[in-house]
Design an enzyme around this catalytic site. Structure first.
Site, mmCIF file in Angstrom:
data_model
loop_
_atom_site.group_PDB
_atom_site.id
_atom_site.type_symbol
_atom_site.label_atom_id
_atom_site.label_comp_id
_atom_site.label_asym_id
_atom_site.label_seq_id
_atom_site.Cartn_x
_atom_site.Cartn_y
_atom_site.Cartn_z
ATOM 1 N N GLU A 169 -11.215 0.032 -7.108
ATOM 2 C CA GLU A 169 -10.864 -1.309 -6.652
ATOM 3 C C GLU A 169 -10.924 -1.365 -5.132
ATOM 4 O O GLU A 169 -10.362 -0.517 -4.460
ATOM 5 C CB GLU A 169 -9.445 -1.641 -7.146
ATOM 6 N N LYS A 228 -15.012 5.407 -3.166
ATOM 7 C CA LYS A 228 -13.734 4.767 -2.852
ATOM 8 C C LYS A 228 -13.019 5.526 -1.726
ATOM 9 O O LYS A 228 -12.538 4.935 -0.766
ATOM 10 C CB LYS A 228 -12.854 4.710 -4.108
ATOM 11 N N CYS A 284 -2.853 3.135 0.462
ATOM 12 C CA CYS A 284 -4.157 3.772 0.228
ATOM 13 C C CYS A 284 -4.682 4.659 1.345
ATOM 14 O O CYS A 284 -5.080 5.789 1.091
ATOM 15 C CB CYS A 284 -5.195 2.709 -0.068
HETATM 16 C C1 UDX Z 1 -3.155 1.369 -7.298
HETATM 17 C C2 UDX Z 1 -3.964 2.548 -7.775
HETATM 18 O O1 UDX Z 1 -3.768 2.760 -9.061
HETATM 19 C C3 UDX Z 1 -3.903 3.666 -6.810
HETATM 20 O O2 UDX Z 1 -4.516 4.813 -7.257
HETATM 21 C C4 UDX Z 1 -4.629 3.125 -5.651
HETATM 22 O O3 UDX Z 1 -4.849 4.095 -4.688
HETATM 23 C C5 UDX Z 1 -3.810 1.982 -5.090
HETATM 24 O O4 UDX Z 1 -3.639 1.009 -6.035
HETATM 25 P P1 UDX Z 1 -0.898 0.248 -7.228
HETATM 26 O O5 UDX Z 1 -1.323 -0.777 -8.208
HETATM 27 O O6 UDX Z 1 -0.818 -0.154 -5.805
HETATM 28 O O7 UDX Z 1 -1.846 1.512 -7.321
HETATM 29 O O8 UDX Z 1 0.419 0.985 -7.661
HETATM 30 P P2 UDX Z 1 1.774 0.394 -8.167
HETATM 31 O O9 UDX Z 1 1.976 -0.986 -7.628
HETATM 32 O O10 UDX Z 1 2.781 1.438 -7.950
HETATM 33 O O11 UDX Z 1 1.539 0.204 -9.736
HETATM 34 C C6 UDX Z 1 1.403 1.216 -10.656
HETATM 35 C C7 UDX Z 1 2.161 0.825 -11.925
HETATM 36 O O12 UDX Z 1 1.882 1.777 -12.927
HETATM 37 C C8 UDX Z 1 3.679 0.787 -11.766
HETATM 38 O O13 UDX Z 1 4.169 -0.486 -12.117
HETATM 39 C C9 UDX Z 1 4.176 1.865 -12.717
HETATM 40 O O14 UDX Z 1 5.398 1.549 -13.344
HETATM 41 C C10 UDX Z 1 3.037 1.930 -13.717
HETATM 42 N N1 UDX Z 1 2.972 3.204 -14.457
HETATM 43 C C11 UDX Z 1 3.001 4.379 -13.796
HETATM 44 C C12 UDX Z 1 2.856 3.179 -15.844
HETATM 45 O O15 UDX Z 1 2.862 2.117 -16.456
HETATM 46 N N2 UDX Z 1 2.749 4.361 -16.506
HETATM 47 C C13 UDX Z 1 2.798 5.564 -15.875
HETATM 48 O O16 UDX Z 1 2.715 6.613 -16.534
HETATM 49 C C14 UDX Z 1 2.931 5.567 -14.470
HETATM 50 C C1 UDX Z 2 -7.269 -1.022 1.940
HETATM 51 C C2 UDX Z 2 -8.772 -1.343 1.891
HETATM 52 O O1 UDX Z 2 -9.078 -2.334 2.875
HETATM 53 C C3 UDX Z 2 -9.161 -1.819 0.512
HETATM 54 O O2 UDX Z 2 -10.569 -2.019 0.426
HETATM 55 C C4 UDX Z 2 -8.736 -0.779 -0.521
HETATM 56 O O3 UDX Z 2 -9.007 -1.233 -1.829
HETATM 57 C C5 UDX Z 2 -7.260 -0.472 -0.387
HETATM 58 O O4 UDX Z 2 -6.958 -0.074 0.947
HETATM 59 P P1 UDX Z 2 -5.047 -2.456 2.152
HETATM 60 O O5 UDX Z 2 -4.399 -1.164 2.475
HETATM 61 O O6 UDX Z 2 -4.450 -3.311 1.083
HETATM 62 O O7 UDX Z 2 -6.579 -2.235 1.727
HETATM 63 O O8 UDX Z 2 -5.114 -3.355 3.493
HETATM 64 P P2 UDX Z 2 -6.017 -3.334 4.801
HETATM 65 O O9 UDX Z 2 -6.320 -4.725 5.149
HETATM 66 O O10 UDX Z 2 -7.150 -2.419 4.691
HETATM 67 O O11 UDX Z 2 -5.001 -2.797 5.908
HETATM 68 C C6 UDX Z 2 -4.510 -1.464 5.918
HETATM 69 C C7 UDX Z 2 -3.694 -1.223 7.161
HETATM 70 O O12 UDX Z 2 -4.531 -1.200 8.314
HETATM 71 C C8 UDX Z 2 -2.641 -2.294 7.446
HETATM 72 O O13 UDX Z 2 -1.463 -1.693 7.911
HETATM 73 C C9 UDX Z 2 -3.283 -3.127 8.519
HETATM 74 O O14 UDX Z 2 -2.350 -3.810 9.315
HETATM 75 C C10 UDX Z 2 -4.021 -2.068 9.314
HETATM 76 N N1 UDX Z 2 -5.150 -2.584 10.097
HETATM 77 C C11 UDX Z 2 -6.202 -3.194 9.488
HETATM 78 C C12 UDX Z 2 -5.155 -2.419 11.487
HETATM 79 O O15 UDX Z 2 -4.219 -1.852 12.050
HETATM 80 N N2 UDX Z 2 -6.215 -2.888 12.204
HETATM 81 C C13 UDX Z 2 -7.288 -3.502 11.613
HETATM 82 O O16 UDX Z 2 -8.216 -3.891 12.340
HETATM 83 C C14 UDX Z 2 -7.276 -3.666 10.215
#
Ligand code: UDX
Ligand code: UDX
Length: 469
Positions: A169, A228, A284
């Site tokens: 994603e 990714k 991430c």
């Molecule tokens: C996601 C991706 O899966 C991660 O690898 C990526 O790098 C960032 O985005 P994210 O959706 O942000 O993670 O995580 P989170 O909001 O913590 O959601 C994960 C969910 O999975 C939680 O609600 C947790 O309760 C659930 N979970 C976890 C299950 O249902 N079963 C499990 O065994 C573990």
């Molecule tokens: C990131 C990737 O952009 C996305 O493609 C991937 O799927 C998940 O990780 P996210 O972490 O949700 O997404 O947000 P992003 O907009 O990338 O920002 C990450 C961090 O970098 C934030 O703390 C943001 O404030 C910071 N950032 C971003 C900077 O400090 N400067 C910039 O120019 C851009």
């Protein structure tokens, strides 16, 4: 009756394990654009599922546009449930979207991804599946994880056939719905066998219901998994590059925003991800780079590992530098001084604060005896306390010290009380409302000389590091 040995390609039911920041919005959009498919998002966390089924204004995740999509789909072809077994049995395609945090123990501690939840999900699927399934890795995973998932599934499940796809994603929080609806590209990695190709086609069809074919890339599984990690590492590298230059700007009198603009106008470089900040946060970037570092080390590529590790080290340096600047700006001590933190989320337009720089800056200020007052328009007090507790657990800080720190953390529902009589203001998230505050009025409530440390460069320059009011 023997189970079919060919993968079912007609997708009528999708299950997604993990109703988090990725699973929730992604499945909502898939449901919106594929009304003929029933999408069930399951999670072991009952509170989270209850919140997804609750009022639209208090969904567990705040994302612009998300509640509108959920409103159109929930109860029609989008369902949230804790009945994982039924959802697995019914689905022809299962997305795994559980979290994969950095390991805090054992081999690879501090670098490798913890795959416990991935393995548990795979075992769960293997145990209850009674038909062939396509399994889609949505979570970000180290290269060659698909192989391990397949091993687990085959070991758990007797006669069923599984095809594993990688479909990382790329959405960013705060713009998740827009990113999903208008994705630059969707990446689908699959096996190059006949049934692998059919499984890829089935997933392509789902995305093709709203995205043109040219934007749907198909690759082998390993390229997709590594892409990714590489994409996130390259994006974070740009931020660390510009942040490293911000340190030099502060020494030389060059202006980092002017520098960013000048660099970014070179079309070969481009202007995005060049905004200097108090360091990147989010679930991430750090995790994925550390994971990449671990992978490189595992394959004996020490130089490559060190190259990418430096991106994280500069990010740590930037956070520490910011906290140090505050302390130096207050005559070398913040002891017993009220410091206001504006913004706890790791970026604007999200209620997510995982790995937010605010956590680390607050910790440094507390170490120096500061009284930290926090205001964020979206992040709640409990989450702030959880974030700090989590950091302190990992630093193995004593209970006595934790108690002392907690006494110096104050949460505010409103920015005016947070700012009243503050010795310094630190802006850590670029929320739009911070720009529109009446700063001239706020000035009169701040301690003199006024110190505003703008970690996002969003307030008019004259306020930064200067005495005003
Ligand atoms: C996601 C991706 O899966 C991660 O690898 C990526 O790098 C960032 O985005 P994210 O959706 O942000 O993670 O995580 P989170 O909001 O913590 O959601 C994960 C969910 O999975 C939680 O609600 C947790 O309760 C659930 N979970 C976890 C299950 O249902 N079963 C499990 O065994 C573990
Ligand atoms: C990131 C990737 O952009 C996305 O493609 C991937 O799927 C998940 O990780 P996210 O972490 O949700 O997404 O947000 P992003 O907009 O990338 O920002 C990450 C961090 O970098 C934030 O703390 C943001 O404030 C910071 N950032 C971003 C900077 O400090 N400067 C910039 O120019 C851009």
């Amino acid at each position: 009756m023997a189970f079919k040995k060919t993968i079912i390609m007609k997708i009528k039911n999708i299950c997604c394990i993990g109703a988090g920041y990725v699973g929730g919005p992604t499945m909502s959009v898939i449901a919106l654009k594929n009304p003929q498919i029933t999408v069930t998002v399951v999670d072991i966390n009952k509170d989270r599922i209850d919140a997804w089924n609750g009022p639209l204004e208090s969904l567990p995740i705040f994302e612009p546009g998300l509640s509108e999509v959920v409103e159109q789909t929930r109860g029609k072809n989008l369902f949230f449930s804790t009945d994982i077994d039924s959802a697995i049995k019914k689905a022809e395609m299962i997305f795994i979207s559980v979290n994969t945090p950095t390991k805090t123990y054992g081999e690879g501690k501090g670098f490798a991804s913890d795959l416990t939840y991935i393995e548990q999900s795979a075992r769960h699927i293997g145990r209850v599946a009674n038909t062939d399934k396509i399994i889609v890795e949505k979570s970000t995973l180290p290269v060659r994880t698909a192989e391990k998932i397949k091993e687990v599934l085959d070991a758990e499940s007797g006669d069923n056939k599984f095809e594993i796809l990688s479909n990382p994603e790329f959405l960013a929080e705060g713009t998740a719905i827009e990113d999903l609806l208008n994705a630059d590209r969707v990446l689908i990695g699959g096996d190059e066998t006949d049934s692998g190709k059919k499984a890829v086609d089935a997933l392509v069809k789902i995305y093709n219901s709203w995205l043109p074919k040219e934007r749907i890339l198909t690759t082998n599984v390993w390229s997709s998994e590594l892409s990714k990690l590489a994409a996130n590492a390259m994006l974070a590298q740009r931020i660390s590059s510009i942040n490293s230059l911000s340190a030099l700007c502060e020494k030389t009198g060059a202006n980092i925003d002017e520098l960013s603009k000048a660099i970014g106008m070179d079309s070969r470089i481009g202007s995005k991800f060049l905004k200097a900040s108090v360091g990147f946060g989010g679930s991430c970037f750090q995790k994925d780079i550390l994971n990449l570092v671990y992978l490189c080390k595992y394959y004996g590529l020490e130089e490559v590992a060190e190259y990418w590790h430096q991106v994280v080290k500069i990010n740590d340096f930037q956070k520490q530098r910011f906290a140090k600047n505050i302390i130096e700006g207050l005559n070398g001590t913040v002891n017993k001084k009220k410091i206001t933190i504006l913004g706890w989320a790791f970026k604007k337009d999200t209620n997510d604060s995982r790995e937010s720089s605010s956590i680390y800056v607050t910790h440094h200020l507390l170490e120096e005896g500061g009284e930290v007052h926090i205001y964020d328009p979206m992040v709640k007090e409990n989450q702030i306390l959880d974030d700090l507790s989590y950091l302190w657990e990992s630093l193995e800080i004593s209970d006595n010290l934790k108690e002392k720190y907690f006494k110096n953390v104050h949460f505010h529902e409103n920015h005016l009380t947070a700012l009243n009589k503050a010795y310094a203001v630190a802006i850590l998230t670029e929320w739009d409302e911070f720009i529109t505050y009446d700063w001239s009025k706020i000035n009169s409530t701040l301690m003199k000389p006024i110190r505003v440390f703008d970690g996002r460069n969003i307030i008019n320059e004259k306020y930064v590091f200067k005495n005003i009011g």
